[in-house]
Design an enzyme around this catalytic site. Structure first.
Site, PDB file in Angstrom:
ATOM      1  N   ARG A  92       0.697  12.030  -9.245  1.00  0.00           N
ATOM      2  CA  ARG A  92       1.210  10.670  -9.062  1.00  0.00           C
ATOM      3  C   ARG A  92       2.617  10.493  -9.630  1.00  0.00           C
ATOM      4  O   ARG A  92       3.400   9.717  -9.121  1.00  0.00           O
ATOM      5  CB  ARG A  92       0.292   9.645  -9.727  1.00  0.00           C
ATOM      6  CG  ARG A  92      -1.024   9.425  -9.055  1.00  0.00           C
ATOM      7  CD  ARG A  92      -1.732   8.209  -9.657  1.00  0.00           C
ATOM      8  NE  ARG A  92      -3.129   8.138  -9.313  1.00  0.00           N
ATOM      9  CZ  ARG A  92      -3.607   7.593  -8.192  1.00  0.00           C
ATOM     10  NH1 ARG A  92      -2.782   7.115  -7.303  1.00  0.00           N
ATOM     11  NH2 ARG A  92      -4.904   7.553  -7.976  1.00  0.00           N
ATOM     12  N   GLU A 105       0.837  -1.194   0.000  1.00  0.00           N
ATOM     13  CA  GLU A 105       0.000   0.000   0.000  1.00  0.00           C
ATOM     14  C   GLU A 105       0.873   1.246   0.000  1.00  0.00           C
ATOM     15  O   GLU A 105       2.013   1.202   0.460  1.00  0.00           O
ATOM     16  CB  GLU A 105      -0.904  -0.040   1.242  1.00  0.00           C
ATOM     17  CG  GLU A 105      -1.869   1.094   1.390  1.00  0.00           C
ATOM     18  CD  GLU A 105      -2.916   1.182   0.299  1.00  0.00           C
ATOM     19  OE1 GLU A 105      -2.543   1.511  -0.850  1.00  0.00           O
ATOM     20  OE2 GLU A 105      -4.096   0.971   0.584  1.00  0.00           O
ATOM     21  N   ASP A 106       0.338   2.337  -0.519  1.00  0.00           N
ATOM     22  CA  ASP A 106       1.089   3.591  -0.536  1.00  0.00           C
ATOM     23  C   ASP A 106       1.100   4.269   0.827  1.00  0.00           C
ATOM     24  O   ASP A 106       2.133   4.717   1.298  1.00  0.00           O
ATOM     25  CB  ASP A 106       0.574   4.543  -1.625  1.00  0.00           C
ATOM     26  CG  ASP A 106      -0.919   4.836  -1.541  1.00  0.00           C
ATOM     27  OD1 ASP A 106      -1.613   4.256  -0.676  1.00  0.00           O
ATOM     28  OD2 ASP A 106      -1.407   5.631  -2.358  1.00  0.00           O
ATOM     29  N   PHE A 146      -1.271  16.466   4.036  1.00  0.00           N
ATOM     30  CA  PHE A 146      -1.740  15.856   2.787  1.00  0.00           C
ATOM     31  C   PHE A 146      -0.566  15.762   1.821  1.00  0.00           C
ATOM     32  O   PHE A 146      -0.028  16.781   1.388  1.00  0.00           O
ATOM     33  CB  PHE A 146      -2.893  16.669   2.186  1.00  0.00           C
ATOM     34  CG  PHE A 146      -3.613  15.903   1.123  1.00  0.00           C
ATOM     35  CD1 PHE A 146      -4.557  14.947   1.458  1.00  0.00           C
ATOM     36  CD2 PHE A 146      -3.321  16.099  -0.211  1.00  0.00           C
ATOM     37  CE1 PHE A 146      -5.206  14.216   0.477  1.00  0.00           C
ATOM     38  CE2 PHE A 146      -3.972  15.372  -1.201  1.00  0.00           C
ATOM     39  CZ  PHE A 146      -4.917  14.425  -0.850  1.00  0.00           C
ATOM     40  N   ASP A 171      -3.535   5.552   6.824  1.00  0.00           N
ATOM     41  CA  ASP A 171      -3.894   6.649   7.717  1.00  0.00           C
ATOM     42  C   ASP A 171      -4.977   6.197   8.689  1.00  0.00           C
ATOM     43  O   ASP A 171      -4.653   5.656   9.734  1.00  0.00           O
ATOM     44  CB  ASP A 171      -4.221   7.940   6.973  1.00  0.00           C
ATOM     45  CG  ASP A 171      -5.134   7.766   5.779  1.00  0.00           C
ATOM     46  OD1 ASP A 171      -5.986   6.867   5.800  1.00  0.00           O
ATOM     47  OD2 ASP A 171      -5.010   8.546   4.835  1.00  0.00           O
TER      48      ASP A 171
END
Length: 178
Positions: free
Chosen positions: A164, A98-99, A151, A102
């Site tokens: 991206r 996964e990137d 963010f 959170d």
């Protein structure tokens, strides 16, 4: 795209170095097990590709696409399955790549769903851990970097499908997404 960033948080060189370290950990922990490496599309693609190229053990690839964000900056808590795995995972060792983790809602849901298919194990390898935002008891098994509640975009992470392709990870200016 760089004009939309408040600052670069993690450089490409730092990412490359940490990926090599994670690959070595995974090689050691999964030697002789032939894990199924599961990329969570789309955000993890850059990390997934670089991580797999750095690993040296036999492994297999698969992909899932799930969403709880849409074009929002915060998870809705509702998980939508867009693409499921292509094979049975019964008795397999899975590593979810996964990137970012959170709130933990999406991966908690995903782990429960995958365990219902009787794999040998399910572990999570994430590039970024935004642990301050965790709303579930989920903890990644392997992680690249701890980050604060900002963010971030780049290296696969996006806002509304933009950013991206940045080679590093940056903090997005608030005025861009407010």
């Amino acid at each position: 795209m760089y004009e939309d960033l408040k600052k670069i948080l993690i450089t490409k060189e730092e990412i490359d170095k940490r990926i090599k370290e994670l690959a070595a950990e995974l090689d050691r922990d999964y030697e002789g097990k032939r894990p199924l490496m599961v990329a969570i599309l789309k955000g993890s693609v850059m990390f997934y590709a670089d991580l797999l190229r750095a690993m040296t053990i036999p492994l297999e690839l698969d992909f899932m696409a799930i969403s709880s964000y849409g074009n929002k900056t915060k998870s809705s808590g509702e998980v939508k399955m867009i693409k499921d795995l292509d094979r049975s995972i019964e008795g397999r060792h899975l590593i979810i790549v996964e990137d970012i983790v959170d709130s933990g809602y999406t991966l908690s849901y995903l782990k429960r769903m995958l365990y219902s298919r009787h794999p040998e194990s399910v572990k999570i390898c994430t590039l970024l851990d935004k642990f301050e935002c965790r709303e579930t008891p989920l903890q990644p098994d392997y992680k690249g970097f701890d980050i604060g509640n900002e963010f971030v975009v780049g290296y696969g992470l996006d806002y509304a499908e933009k950013y991206r392709n940045l080679p590093e990870i940056g903090i997005l200016k608030e005025e861009v997404y407010r």
